[in-house]
Design a protein around this motif. Sequence first.
Motif, PDB file in Angstrom:
ATOM      1  N   THR A   3       0.851  -1.189   0.000  1.00  0.00           N
ATOM      2  CA  THR A   3       0.000   0.000   0.000  1.00  0.00           C
ATOM      3  C   THR A   3       0.887   1.239   0.000  1.00  0.00           C
ATOM      4  O   THR A   3       2.072   1.184   0.362  1.00  0.00           O
ATOM      5  N   THR A   4       0.299   2.344  -0.396  1.00  0.00           N
ATOM      6  CA  THR A   4       0.979   3.626  -0.285  1.00  0.00           C
ATOM      7  C   THR A   4      -0.023   4.645   0.228  1.00  0.00           C
ATOM      8  O   THR A   4      -1.225   4.577  -0.102  1.00  0.00           O
ATOM      9  N   ARG A   5       0.443   5.564   1.045  1.00  0.00           N
ATOM     10  CA  ARG A   5      -0.439   6.559   1.629  1.00  0.00           C
ATOM     11  C   ARG A   5      -0.600   7.737   0.675  1.00  0.00           C
ATOM     12  O   ARG A   5       0.389   8.282   0.163  1.00  0.00           O
ATOM     13  N   LEU A   6      -1.852   8.099   0.435  1.00  0.00           N
ATOM     14  CA  LEU A   6      -2.167   9.261  -0.381  1.00  0.00           C
ATOM     15  C   LEU A   6      -2.393  10.457   0.540  1.00  0.00           C
ATOM     16  O   LEU A   6      -2.355  10.336   1.759  1.00  0.00           O
ATOM     17  N   ASN A   7      -2.653  11.590  -0.020  1.00  0.00           N
ATOM     18  CA  ASN A   7      -2.918  12.776   0.787  1.00  0.00           C
ATOM     19  C   ASN A   7      -4.261  12.675   1.499  1.00  0.00           C
ATOM     20  O   ASN A   7      -5.191  12.021   1.025  1.00  0.00           O
ATOM     21  N   TYR A   8      -4.344  13.286   2.650  1.00  0.00           N
ATOM     22  CA  TYR A   8      -5.604  13.545   3.326  1.00  0.00           C
ATOM     23  C   TYR A   8      -6.360  12.278   3.727  1.00  0.00           C
ATOM     24  O   TYR A   8      -7.572  12.190   3.586  1.00  0.00           O
ATOM     25  N   GLY A   9      -5.615  11.277   4.211  1.00  0.00           N
ATOM     26  CA  GLY A   9      -6.279  10.162   4.868  1.00  0.00           C
ATOM     27  C   GLY A   9      -6.679   9.001   3.996  1.00  0.00           C
ATOM     28  O   GLY A   9      -7.313   8.070   4.488  1.00  0.00           O
ATOM     29  N   ALA A  10      -6.335   8.992   2.729  1.00  0.00           N
ATOM     30  CA  ALA A  10      -6.647   7.848   1.860  1.00  0.00           C
ATOM     31  C   ALA A  10      -5.398   6.994   1.677  1.00  0.00           C
ATOM     32  O   ALA A  10      -4.272   7.474   1.800  1.00  0.00           O
ATOM     33  N   VAL A  11      -5.604   5.705   1.400  1.00  0.00           N
ATOM     34  CA  VAL A  11      -4.492   4.815   1.079  1.00  0.00           C
ATOM     35  C   VAL A  11      -4.804   4.115  -0.237  1.00  0.00           C
ATOM     36  O   VAL A  11      -5.969   3.915  -0.591  1.00  0.00           O
ATOM     37  N   GLU A  12      -3.744   3.736  -0.945  1.00  0.00           N
ATOM     38  CA  GLU A  12      -3.900   3.035  -2.211  1.00  0.00           C
ATOM     39  C   GLU A  12      -3.300   1.638  -2.114  1.00  0.00           C
ATOM     40  O   GLU A  12      -2.205   1.466  -1.586  1.00  0.00           O
ATOM     41  N   VAL A  13      -4.034   0.653  -2.613  1.00  0.00           N
ATOM     42  CA  VAL A  13      -3.540  -0.716  -2.719  1.00  0.00           C
ATOM     43  C   VAL A  13      -2.854  -0.850  -4.072  1.00  0.00           C
ATOM     44  O   VAL A  13      -3.436  -0.534  -5.108  1.00  0.00           O
ATOM     45  N   LEU A  14      -1.622  -1.341  -4.076  1.00  0.00           N
ATOM     46  CA  LEU A  14      -0.805  -1.318  -5.286  1.00  0.00           C
ATOM     47  C   LEU A  14      -0.768  -2.646  -6.044  1.00  0.00           C
ATOM     48  O   LEU A  14      -0.590  -2.652  -7.251  1.00  0.00           O
ATOM     49  N   ASP A  15      -0.868  -3.749  -5.354  1.00  0.00           N
ATOM     50  CA  ASP A  15      -0.612  -5.037  -6.002  1.00  0.00           C
ATOM     51  C   ASP A  15      -1.828  -5.950  -5.934  1.00  0.00           C
ATOM     52  O   ASP A  15      -1.741  -7.076  -5.482  1.00  0.00           O
ATOM     53  N   PHE A  16      -2.947  -5.449  -6.421  1.00  0.00           N
ATOM     54  CA  PHE A  16      -4.197  -6.192  -6.360  1.00  0.00           C
ATOM     55  C   PHE A  16      -4.741  -6.381  -7.770  1.00  0.00           C
ATOM     56  O   PHE A  16      -4.697  -5.458  -8.590  1.00  0.00           O
ATOM     57  N   ASP A  17      -5.259  -7.569  -8.049  1.00  0.00           N
ATOM     58  CA  ASP A  17      -5.865  -7.872  -9.340  1.00  0.00           C
ATOM     59  C   ASP A  17      -7.272  -8.406  -9.086  1.00  0.00           C
ATOM     60  O   ASP A  17      -7.441  -9.495  -8.538  1.00  0.00           O
ATOM     61  N   ILE A  18      -8.278  -7.637  -9.469  1.00  0.00           N
ATOM     62  CA  ILE A  18      -9.659  -8.003  -9.173  1.00  0.00           C
ATOM     63  C   ILE A  18     -10.095  -9.274  -9.901  1.00  0.00           C
ATOM     64  O   ILE A  18     -11.061  -9.913  -9.509  1.00  0.00           O
TER      65      ILE A  18
END
Length: 302
Positions: A3-18
Amino acid sequence: MKTTRLNYGAVEVLDFDITNFTKEDSDNIRELLLKELIVVIRQQDTNSLNYARLIHEIGGMANWNQMHTDFDGNSIGGFSEYPNVYEWDKDKFFPIQSVTGKKSNGKFNGLFPLGKLDWHCNLNGPDRADGVALQGIKGVEGTQTSWMNTAIALQEMPADLYERVKGKYADFYYNPLNWADIFNESQRKFMMENRHHYRMWLEQENAGGVKGIYLYTNNDCSINGDDGSLFEELKEYFFQEKFMYHHDWQVGDIVLSDQLLTLHKRRQEVDSVFEQRVLNRITFRLSNVGDPLYIVERNKIP
């Protein structure tokens, strides 16, 4: 899971394949969402069945009985019971519920096809689903949705303002006309006939132990013991840029959010943009699980 932290309280999942995820993956996303409140997963496959499977694993689809259109807004029939997402025919389109959508046979499609969709949340009462997922399907490039994170706002809240919030509850009256333009007359009638009153503490804690504030500013609201000044001061305090995450959509993007502790709104666009934009929307239970429901139990107010 990276994961990586975005601005203002959001996080992004980087290595996911739906198209190829495990139960462990979806459990990790659920736990991440409970802790961080806003989770971004970019540029995923837009097959609606894969999307439904993900939400099924995270918290179960709460609005399954409202999902009945294809990506062009054409009605293709909905579900009479909760669908089995693992026995669904992969060659058959899995119905969606869209927020915006183009005209079909002279009628606008989507819940809120044009006009304003101001700050709101999908938790319109303590017994409601407290998670919402949006996925950009088409025509989303250049459009934006914003989230306001009350957990961060509470952490930074001045002590004198918090003293006025502590131990306070509010009475809310569901009023969609305050925050949305509703073009479909049958939908408008349904939503207005379902206006209701509910009561909740201002200070809340989700099942992940994260504390924030529930204040649905665009429903009719009355804070116990307040002459209106606290309500106005909280609105002014909450809607500062430093508490907001803005998502610039790309096709396939998914944004998951906790609806107990965040509010969201769309940026206004000209009609021609919204007429072509499709966001696939699924609501689900995040904290509000168990018997009795978690949020109901915590909002038993004398």
